[in-house]
Motif scaffolding. Structure first.
Motif, PDB file in Angstrom:
ATOM      1  N   THR A 110     -75.354 -39.567  -3.764  1.00 25.95           N
ATOM      2  CA  THR A 110     -75.922 -39.671  -2.469  1.00 25.95           C
ATOM      3  C   THR A 110     -75.235 -38.802  -1.560  1.00 25.95           C
ATOM      4  O   THR A 110     -75.819 -37.949  -0.738  1.00 25.95           O
ATOM      5  N   ARG A 131     -79.584 -45.199  -3.742  1.00 22.62           N
ATOM      6  CA  ARG A 131     -79.311 -46.590  -3.113  1.00 22.62           C
ATOM      7  C   ARG A 131     -79.825 -47.784  -3.870  1.00 22.62           C
ATOM      8  O   ARG A 131     -79.172 -48.744  -3.547  1.00 22.62           O
ATOM      9  N   PHE A 170     -70.441 -45.442   3.665  1.00 25.33           N
ATOM     10  CA  PHE A 170     -71.762 -45.936   3.925  1.00 25.33           C
ATOM     11  C   PHE A 170     -71.727 -47.279   4.689  1.00 25.33           C
ATOM     12  O   PHE A 170     -72.247 -48.157   4.488  1.00 25.33           O
ATOM     13  N   ILE A 173     -74.664 -49.370   5.916  1.00 23.76           N
ATOM     14  CA  ILE A 173     -75.603 -50.313   4.970  1.00 23.76           C
ATOM     15  C   ILE A 173     -75.174 -51.783   5.362  1.00 23.76           C
ATOM     16  O   ILE A 173     -76.031 -52.551   4.842  1.00 23.76           O
TER      17      ILE A 173
END
Length: 201
Positions: A110, A131, A170, A173
């Motif tokens: 990603t 994801r 990340f 998230i």
């Protein structure tokens, strides 16, 4: 021993946490490694044709690549028992390591897709698929977390480095809100001296 090293690589961090836990970190000479999916580092490629970090060069010139191989070598060298001997416990630990590594693979893909590829080359569907793998890995860690306790083995080290990498790359998230058991376990594991010493920031 020489280790091609990048401080932000979660796979390098696995190796470094293992080395710290085994008391072997002082035996590692850290060599800078600018591993990149496009602009390959010639110094690494000269030792490892895949051009990846971590790459470990032993004192006799033998080259070991891939965090799974390097961690198992260090565990054997240091007599840590982080990899159980043959039997059901070994397969359980290796399966957990694969889950954590798979989460990291999806996270890195990603990052590459969104940071390395040009905007016109990016695939939203690809990112969405990766994801989904990250979420699957998080669900597996959530299910495993109540049984991890204060264990220090290759499963715990891999899970810890995976969750730490999500915090690094990340943060958006918000995994802690959705995976409370994993969050509670990680809070304790992340306080270990080996994890503090290998913070990527």
């Amino acid at each position: 021993m020489q280790l091609f090293h990048s401080k932000t690589s979660p796979f390098v961090r696995k190796v470094m946490v293992t080395a710290h836990e085994l008391g072997l970190v002082d035996r590692l000479e850290l060599l800078p490694g600018a591993a990149h999916p496009v602009n390959r580092d010639a110094a690494i490629v000269a030792r490892n044709p895949l051009g990846q970090v971590p790459t470990l060069v032993l004192d006799d010139g033998t080259v070991l690549a891939d965090s799974r191989v390097i961690c198992e070598y260090l565990d054997d060298l240091g007599g840590g028992g982080f990899f159980p001997p043959a039997g059901p416990a070994r397969w359980t630990a290796l399966a957990a390591q694969s889950t954590g590594d798979g989460l990291l693979d999806a996270a890195l893909l990603t990052v590459y897709e969104t940071r390395v590829r040009g905007e016109g080359e990016r695939s939203p569907a690809w990112v969405e698929g990766q994801r989904a793998k990250i979420e699957g890995g998080l669900a597996a860690i959530e299910a495993a977390a109540p049984g991890l306790g204060d264990r220090v083995d290759i499963a715990a080290i891999t899970y810890g480095c995976a969750l730490g990498y999500l915090d690094l790359r990340f943060a958006d998230i918000g995994w802690r809100d959705r995976y409370p058991a994993a969050a509670a376990w990680f809070a304790a594991f992340d306080a270990r001296p080996s994890m503090r010493a290998t913070q990527p920031g």
